[in-house]
Design an enzyme around this catalytic site. Structure first.
Site, PDB file in Angstrom:
ATOM      1  N   GLY A 163       0.855  -1.199   0.000  1.00 14.81           N
ATOM      2  CA  GLY A 163       0.000   0.000   0.000  1.00 14.81           C
ATOM      3  C   GLY A 163       0.882   1.237   0.000  1.00 14.81           C
ATOM      4  N   ARG A 164       0.332   2.322   0.539  1.00 14.99           N
ATOM      5  CA  ARG A 164       1.076   3.596   0.519  1.00 14.99           C
ATOM      6  C   ARG A 164       2.431   3.466   1.219  1.00 14.99           C
ATOM      7  NH1 ARG A 164      -3.938   4.896   2.209  1.00 14.99           N
ATOM      8  NH2 ARG A 164      -5.193   6.372   1.015  1.00 14.99           N
ATOM      9  N   ILE A 165       2.427   2.842   2.418  1.00 13.25           N
ATOM     10  CA  ILE A 165       3.673   2.782   3.199  1.00 13.25           C
ATOM     11  C   ILE A 165       4.668   1.826   2.523  1.00 13.25           C
ATOM     12  CG2 ILE A 165       4.692   2.238   5.458  1.00 13.25           C
ATOM     13  CD1 ILE A 165       1.894   2.969   6.684  1.00 13.25           C
ATOM     14  N   ILE A 245       6.599  -3.518  10.897  1.00 13.10           N
ATOM     15  CA  ILE A 245       6.048  -2.243  11.376  1.00 13.10           C
ATOM     16  C   ILE A 245       4.540  -2.235  11.156  1.00 13.10           C
ATOM     17  CG2 ILE A 245       8.114  -0.800  11.109  1.00 13.10           C
ATOM     18  CD1 ILE A 245       6.789   0.155   8.409  1.00 13.10           C
ATOM     19  N   ALA A 246       3.966  -3.427  10.879  1.00  5.19           N
ATOM     20  CA  ALA A 246       2.548  -3.473  10.513  1.00  5.19           C
ATOM     21  C   ALA A 246       1.669  -3.603  11.760  1.00  5.19           C
ATOM     22  CB  ALA A 246       2.321  -4.621   9.545  1.00  5.19           C
ATOM     23  N   ARG A 247       1.512  -4.800  12.252  1.00  3.01           N
ATOM     24  CA  ARG A 247       0.705  -5.060  13.443  1.00  3.01           C
ATOM     25  C   ARG A 247       1.217  -6.331  14.096  1.00  3.01           C
ATOM     26  NH1 ARG A 247      -1.009  -0.759  13.601  1.00  3.01           N
ATOM     27  NH2 ARG A 247      -3.120   0.038  13.713  1.00  3.01           N
ATOM     28  N   GLU A 276       0.730  -6.808  22.444  1.00  6.13           N
ATOM     29  CA  GLU A 276       1.410  -5.623  22.972  1.00  6.13           C
ATOM     30  C   GLU A 276       0.463  -4.832  23.879  1.00  6.13           C
ATOM     31  OE1 GLU A 276       2.292  -3.870  19.052  1.00  6.13           O
ATOM     32  OE2 GLU A 276       0.912  -2.247  19.537  1.00  6.13           O
ATOM     33  N   HIS A 294       6.046   0.347  19.281  1.00  7.49           N
ATOM     34  CA  HIS A 294       4.983   0.828  18.385  1.00  7.49           C
ATOM     35  C   HIS A 294       5.058   2.355  18.200  1.00  7.49           C
ATOM     36  CE1 HIS A 294       0.725  -0.274  16.746  1.00  7.49           C
ATOM     37  NE2 HIS A 294       1.271   0.729  16.062  1.00  7.49           N
ATOM     38  N   ILE A 295       6.182   2.802  17.677  1.00  8.26           N
ATOM     39  CA  ILE A 295       6.406   4.254  17.532  1.00  8.26           C
ATOM     40  C   ILE A 295       6.624   4.666  16.077  1.00  8.26           C
ATOM     41  CG2 ILE A 295       7.278   4.680  19.873  1.00  8.26           C
ATOM     42  CD1 ILE A 295      10.164   4.462  18.651  1.00  8.26           C
TER      43      ILE A 295
HETATM   44  C1  8YV Z   1      -0.719   4.573  15.825  1.00  5.74           C
HETATM   45  C2  8YV Z   1      -0.595   2.889  13.915  1.00  5.74           C
HETATM   46  O1  8YV Z   1       0.214   5.248  16.578  1.00  5.74           O
HETATM   47  O2  8YV Z   1      -1.751   4.364  12.488  1.00  5.74           O
HETATM   48  C3  8YV Z   1      -1.578   3.203  12.855  1.00  5.74           C
HETATM   49  O3  8YV Z   1      -2.221   2.271  12.354  1.00  5.74           O
HETATM   50  O4  8YV Z   1      -0.287   1.770  14.139  1.00  5.74           O
HETATM   51  C4  8YV Z   1       0.068   3.976  14.700  1.00  5.74           C
HETATM   52  O5  8YV Z   1       0.439   4.988  13.825  1.00  5.74           O
HETATM   53  C5  8YV Z   1      -1.490   3.663  16.735  1.00  5.74           C
HETATM   54  O6  8YV Z   1      -2.356   2.810  16.093  1.00  5.74           O
HETATM   55  C6  8YV Z   1      -2.283   4.490  17.756  1.00  5.74           C
HETATM   56  O7  8YV Z   1      -3.455   5.025  17.229  1.00  5.74           O
END
Ligand code: 8YV
Length: 336
Positions: A163-165, A245-247, A276, A294-295
Site C-alpha cells: 500500500g502507501r507505506i 512495522i505493521a501489526r 502488545e 509501536h512508535i
Molecule cells: C498509531 C498505527 O500510533 O496508524 C496506525 O495504524 O499503528 C500507529 O500509527 C497507533 O495505532 C495508535 O493510534
C-alpha cells in the site's frame, strides 16, 4: 480532564486518550468535549458509560469498537480513529449500527516508511547490539568480525503489503539505496506504479526465498494473521532480516523467537507485537532483535496531523454530514 456539563446544543464527543491539547481545544470550539487528558486506562465498560449521550468519539488504535460496545451506545454516530490501521474497529458491526468509521491514512506514510527503513538498517547493521556492547564495557579492541552484519545498499528488499507505506519504503530502497525490490500484495500494482518504484511482483514464497531484508507492511485481518510463521521463516535465507512495522499478529512471535535463537534468520526489527504492550520473554531474551514500542508514526508533525485528521472527520461529519476518510461510506448516505 473532564469538560463541564454541556451548556449548548453542540454535539457531544468523547476523546478516549490524551492527545495534543491544541486539538482538544479545536474540537472544543465545535463540540461539548469530554476528553481523557489524564490518559487513564479506561475499560470497555468505562468507555461505554462515557459514550452515553455522545454522538462522536475520537479513538486510537487501543480502543475496541465492536457490537457489544455499539449496543450500549445507540446515540453514537461516528468513531474517528487517530490511526491508519483500524483492526480495533469491527467495521461490519459499525456499518450495521449506522456508525461511521474513519481512519487517518496518508498523513503518516512517509514517517512510518522512515521508521521501517531505520529499523531494517538498525537490524542489518546491529546498531542496538553495538550500543549495548559498548555501554556494557565490552569494547576493548577492534576485531574483523565484531558485530559484523549485512549490507542494505544493493541488497534485495522484499516488501509484503504494497500500500502507501510499502511503496514509500520501496522508493527509499530503490532510489536511495540501489536495492532490488520484490513485493507481494493481495493485488498487483498497476505497471506504472511498479515501474515508479522499480518493484517486481512475486509470490510470497519467492519473496521469502530471495529477499535479504523482508519488511512487513500488511494490514492486520483474519487473513493476514501469522502471515509469517515457522514455515515462512524456514524459507528465508539464514543471513536475512525481518522487519515488522505493521501489526502484532502478522508474525507468529513464538516462531520468530525460535528462528532468531536457532539462526534460522539473522535478525529482526520489531515495532509491533502480539499482545502488545506485552512482549514475550523469548523475544526479549534474543540479542539479535531490535525492539521499539509501536512508535513508527511517532513524530511531532505526523502525530499532530493524525489527530487533526481525526478531528476534521468529526467536524465534517457531525456538522456537515460528510467525511474526509470514511471506511464505511455507505453510512454517509444514511446520515441525517
Ligand atoms: C498509531 C498505527 O500510533 O496508524 C496506525 O495504524 O499503528 C500507529 O500509527 C497507533 O495505532 C495508535 O493510534
Amino acid at each position: 480532564m473532564t469538560a463541564a456539563a454541556p451548556t449548548s446544543a453542540k454535539p457531544r464527543i468523547l476523546i478516549s486518550r490524551a492527545i495534543f491539547p491544541q486539538v482538544v481545544d479545536r474540537l472544543a470550539s465545535h463540540f461539548d468535549v469530554e476528553s481523557n487528558q489524564a490518559d487513564e486506562l479506561w475499560s470497555p465498560q468505562d468507555i461505554a458509560r462515557r459514550l452515553q449521550g455522545k454522538q462522536g468519539a475520537l479513538t486510537t488504535g487501543s480502543e475496541r469498537v465492536d457490537a457489544a460496545l455499539l449496543a450500549q451506545c445507540p446515540g453514537l454516530k461516528i468513531c474517528a480513529n487517530m490511526a491508519v490501521g483500524y483492526n480495533n474497529f469491527d467495521l461490519p458491526a459499525m456499518t450495521a449500527a449506522g456508525v461511521l468509521a474513519t481512519n487517518a491514512p496518508g498523513v503518516l506514510t512517509e514517517t512510518t516508511a522512515d521508521m521501517g527503513f531505520a529499523l531494517m538498517m538498525a537490524t542489518a547493521r546491529r546498531i542496538t547490539e553495538g550500543e549495548h556492547y559498548l555501554r556494557a564495557g565490552q569494547w576493548d579492541r577492534w576485531a574483523y568480525d565484531m558485530l559484523i552484519g549485512q549490507d542494505v545498499h544493493g541488497a534485495t528488499l522484499g516488501i509484503i503489503g504494497m500500500g502507501r507505506i510499502g511503496q514509500a519504503i520501496a522508493r527509499r530502497g530503490a532510489l536511495g539505496f540501489g536495492m532490488k525490490v520484490l513485493y507481494h500484495n493481495r493485488s498487483r500494482l498497476p505497471e506504472a506504479d511498479e515501474a515508479a518504484v522499480g518493484a517486481q511482483y512475486v509470490s510470497k514464497q519467492d519473496l521469502l526465498r530471495r529477499a535479504d531484508h523482508v519488511v512487513l507492511v500488511v494490514p492486520y485481518s483474519a487473513e493476514s494473521h501469522h502471515t509469517i510463521g515457522a514455515a515462512e521463516l524456514a524459507l528465508m535465507k539464514r543471513s536475512a532480516t525481518l522487519t515488522n512495522i505493521a501489526r502484532g499478529g502478522i508474525v507468529d512471535d513464538h516462531a520468530l523467537a525460535h528462528a532468531l535463537q536457532t539462526g534460522q534468520i539473522a535478525a529482526a526489527g520489531l515495532d509491533v507485537f502480539e499482545g502488545e504492550p506485552k512482549v514475550i520473554p523469548e523475544l526479549l531474551a534474543c540479542t539479535n532483535v531490535v525492539l521499539t514500542p509501536h512508535i513508527a508514526s511517532a513524530t511531532v508533525p505526523t502525530r499532530l496531523a493524525m489527530a487533526n485528521l481525526a478531528a476534521d472527520n468529526l467536524i465534517d461529519f457531525l456538522l456537515h454530514g460528510k467525511a474526509l476518510t470514511p471506511l464505511n461510506p455507505e453510512v454517509l448516505g444514511q446520515a441525517g
